[in-house]
Design an enzyme around this catalytic site. Structure first.
Site, PDB file in Angstrom:
ATOM      1  N   GLN A 160     132.513  54.723   2.724  1.00  0.00           N
ATOM      2  CA  GLN A 160     131.949  53.599   3.608  1.00  0.00           C
ATOM      3  C   GLN A 160     131.782  53.631   4.768  1.00  0.00           C
ATOM      4  OE1 GLN A 160     131.381  50.642   1.837  1.00  0.00           O
ATOM      5  NE2 GLN A 160     131.814  51.493  -0.267  1.00  0.00           N
ATOM      6  N   ASP A 166     125.442  55.332   9.196  1.00  0.00           N
ATOM      7  CA  ASP A 166     124.017  55.492   9.015  1.00  0.00           C
ATOM      8  C   ASP A 166     123.477  54.482   9.703  1.00  0.00           C
ATOM      9  OD1 ASP A 166     121.558  55.817   8.174  1.00  0.00           O
ATOM     10  OD2 ASP A 166     121.901  56.240   6.262  1.00  0.00           O
ATOM     11  N   ARG A 169     120.204  53.070   8.259  1.00  0.00           N
ATOM     12  CA  ARG A 169     120.401  52.133   7.022  1.00  0.00           C
ATOM     13  C   ARG A 169     120.940  50.644   7.354  1.00  0.00           C
ATOM     14  NH1 ARG A 169     125.586  50.762   5.136  1.00  0.00           N
ATOM     15  NH2 ARG A 169     125.802  50.523   3.064  1.00  0.00           N
ATOM     16  N   GLY A 193     127.364  44.734  -5.569  1.00  0.00           N
ATOM     17  CA  GLY A 193     127.720  45.859  -4.750  1.00  0.00           C
ATOM     18  C   GLY A 193     128.335  45.745  -3.472  1.00  0.00           C
ATOM     19  N   GLU A 215     132.066  43.076  -5.861  1.00  0.00           N
ATOM     20  CA  GLU A 215     132.396  44.389  -5.914  1.00  0.00           C
ATOM     21  C   GLU A 215     133.232  45.079  -7.026  1.00  0.00           C
ATOM     22  OE1 GLU A 215     132.671  48.512  -5.023  1.00  0.00           O
ATOM     23  OE2 GLU A 215     131.375  47.286  -4.191  1.00  0.00           O
ATOM     24  N   GLU A 245     127.703  42.726 -14.157  1.00  0.00           N
ATOM     25  CA  GLU A 245     127.443  42.519 -15.600  1.00  0.00           C
ATOM     26  C   GLU A 245     128.452  41.824 -16.250  1.00  0.00           C
ATOM     27  OE1 GLU A 245     125.613  46.616 -14.471  1.00  0.00           O
ATOM     28  OE2 GLU A 245     127.370  45.325 -13.970  1.00  0.00           O
ATOM     29  N   GLU A 259     122.411  47.122  -1.670  1.00  0.00           N
ATOM     30  CA  GLU A 259     122.037  48.489  -1.274  1.00  0.00           C
ATOM     31  C   GLU A 259     122.234  49.049  -2.277  1.00  0.00           C
ATOM     32  OE1 GLU A 259     122.346  51.835  -1.032  1.00  0.00           O
ATOM     33  OE2 GLU A 259     123.597  51.882   0.875  1.00  0.00           O
ATOM     34  N   GLU A 268     122.319  57.261  -9.364  1.00  0.00           N
ATOM     35  CA  GLU A 268     123.495  56.457  -9.679  1.00  0.00           C
ATOM     36  C   GLU A 268     123.199  55.143 -10.451  1.00  0.00           C
ATOM     37  OE1 GLU A 268     125.051  55.490  -5.779  1.00  0.00           O
ATOM     38  OE2 GLU A 268     125.862  57.470  -5.570  1.00  0.00           O
ATOM     39  N   SER A 273     121.758  47.292 -12.377  1.00  0.00           N
ATOM     40  CA  SER A 273     122.893  46.189 -11.959  1.00  0.00           C
ATOM     41  C   SER A 273     122.265  45.171 -11.046  1.00  0.00           C
ATOM     42  CB  SER A 273     124.209  46.991 -11.343  1.00  0.00           C
ATOM     43  OG  SER A 273     124.585  47.701 -12.159  1.00  0.00           O
ATOM     44  N   HIS A 417     121.413  59.175   5.484  1.00  0.00           N
ATOM     45  CA  HIS A 417     122.357  59.850   4.646  1.00  0.00           C
ATOM     46  C   HIS A 417     121.892  60.115   3.299  1.00  0.00           C
ATOM     47  CE1 HIS A 417     123.036  55.790   2.865  1.00  0.00           C
ATOM     48  NE2 HIS A 417     123.638  56.210   1.961  1.00  0.00           N
TER      49      HIS A 417
END
Length: 512
Positions: A160, A166, A169, A193, A215, A245, A259, A268, A273, A417
């Site tokens: 994290q 970053d 970002r 997320g 999360e 979900e 993100e 990924e 999602s 990143h």
């Protein structure tokens, strides 16, 4: 569509075009006066699907949702396969029901209802914030070992921290949210997320009425701790541990923030999602931050990179390695190194053509559209050189009501990143200035949360006789986005593509 709920019974009814059992030659079709109805019902907790026309149920077409699977055969046709007990035999046998729809919207409604009622047949109704004990959409399409490693990785603070540091970002997200306070003030937000919860805290700073931070990894516990430590903002944030979900929320969201981007945007498979969260939680015409993604592509020339990869396989050219001849594996090793996409930052002067882009609208795209991405390629070479492959990067748009902001991972821009990604051909192709390069970038999702990449590039040969025959030179490769070569060096002071002299470098030849 009808829906009724009682103390012991509930049902949902959907109209169909036709229904028939595979083992039977007859089918039942809708007419204007007596349509065919699919009836989902739950009596005493047992979910079932039956079909009727008028007031009469169609014999032999009842389906136990707990033991059935639904397959989409086409836009307007699906097949329901179920296991049924034969009273005369100990074993079970399969039976199929063919279902025809009048339009694609009816098909989507039926598939959505089937999935929801099937989940209810395997678990219980989901209270707010809890997750189902049955397999979700995520579990059905993602390998459990991959998911375990994925959530373990993002459950660690050091990873994290890598993302938080970053600053391109994080700073772009912060600016996109704060500069568009009008979109957040007084609104309900879902952070998909949420990770450390930083985006949820940004949304609260922008005046969100309430933020639900969803999360699935152990990072949810750290997010709670961070949010509790910022009480002025944290009192308007609820952390929910679980997959988007599976979780249930007490209210719909006015805006989603997330993100979900991986290398090449789609690695990924978190974008899926994000889309599922849109369909489950976002109000009609709600906002998404980000709302659009673009994959940019351009052929490149990089002799140094090509030789670097080719030289990795030289180990396998040894004929006397402790008395062992390793050369039988040289060809496989050579191709293996070229099956790895290269993740690094490169000098944009290595590009030999102006880039093209493929647009993904997160507001409109369907989850299934991300299972397979097929992009036709067409470029015009700016210089004469050897083309070593296709360079790719992405950007995303935050389409705020006040300010529009792009987060870009382009070569030449401040490095993120994500870096950039390059698919390197084991056999380069030659082009002249002004020559057309065509091809295809075909990406197919797999259950390890990534994609298999199939790349092909072609160009007409030049020289005597080329104008008569139009001979095509083609090179192709297969790569696994899950297994990249993390080169990740900063851009080197490369010469421009047209100045590189291939004959001055070690010439790595493709093994026979």
């Amino acid at each position: 569509m009808g829906d009724s709920t009682g103390h012991k019974h509930k049902h949902l009814e959907l109209t169909l075009a036709a229904v028939s059992e595979l083992s039977s030659s007859s089918s039942v079709s809708s007419s204007s006066s007596t349509p065919v109805i699919a009836r989902f019902s739950a009596d005493d907790g047992v979910a079932a699907l039956r079909f009727h026309q008028g007031s009469e149920f169609i014999d032999g077409l009842n389906v136990d949702l707990g033991t059935s699977q639904l397959f989409k055969l086409g836009p307007l046709q699906s097949l329901c396969v179920s296991e049924s007990a034969d009273t005369n035999k100990e074993k079970s046998y399969s039976r199929g029901v063919s279902i025809q729809f009048r339009n694609e919207e009816e098909s989507r409604d039926f598939h959505s209802a089937f999935e929801q009622w099937q989940m209810e047949s395997k678990g219980t109704h989901l209270p707010n914030g809890d997750i189902s004990v049955s397999k979700s959409k995520f579990d059905n399409k993602i390998e459990s070992s991959s998911a375990k490693m994925y959530f373990h990785y993002y459950g660690q603070l050091l990873h994290q921290q890598n993302m938080l540091q970053d600053y391109v970002r994080t700073g772009t997200y912060y600016a996109a949210v704060i500069e568009n306070r009008v979109d957040f003030t007084g609104r309900v937000v879902v952070d998909v997320g949420a990770g450390s919860g930083i985006l949820s805290l940004f949304a609260a700073q922008a005046g969100a009425k309430h933020v639900y931070a969803v999360e699935a990894s152990e990072m949810a516990d750290y997010a709670r701790k961070l949010i509790t430590g910022n009480p002025t903002l944290g009192q308007r944030i609820t952390v929910i541990k679980g997959k988007v979900e599976e979780v249930e929320l007490p209210e719909k969201a006015d805006i989603l923030i997330s993100e979900p981007m991986g290398t090449l945007l789609v690695n990924e498979r978190m974008l899926e999602s994000y889309i599922i969260a849109r369909d489950r939680f976002l109000v009609p015409n709600g906002k998404m931050f980000p709302s659009t993604g673009r994959i940019h592509m351009a052929p490149f020339s990089d002799e140094y990179l090509f030789v670097e990869i080719a030289n990795k396989a030289l180990f396998w050219q040894q004929q006397d390695y402790y008395g062992v001849d390793l050369t039988p594996l040289y060809g496989s090793a050579f191709q293996g190194y070229f099956s790895q996409p290269v993740v690094d930052a490169f000098d944009p002067r290595l590009l030999v053509c102006p880039p093209m882009c493929h647009v993904l609208s997160f507001n409109e795209i369907k989850e299934e559209d991300l299972y397979e991405i097929d992009i036709p390629l067409k470029f015009t070479a700016s210089v004469g050189t050897r083309v070593h492959g296709l360079a790719c990067w992405f950007d995303v748009l935050f389409n705020g009501s006040t300010v529009q902001r792009w987060l870009t991972t382009a070569p030449g821009a401040p490095t993120t990143h994500w870096y950039q990604i390059r698919c390197v051909l084991s056999q380069p192709i030659y082009v002249m200035a002004g020559q057309e390069i065509t091809g295809r970038l075909h990406m197919i999702a797999h259950n390890a949360q990534s994609y298999t990449i199939y790349l092909a590039l072609s160009a007409k040969m030049w020289g005597p006789g080329a104008e008569q025959g139009g001979i095509i030179q083609t090179s192709s490769c297969k790569l696994d986005l899950k297994e990249p070569y993390y080169r990740m060096s900063q851009p080197q002071p490369y010469t421009t593509a047209q100045d590189q002299q291939p004959h001055q470098l070690l010439q790595a030849q493709v093994p026979a």
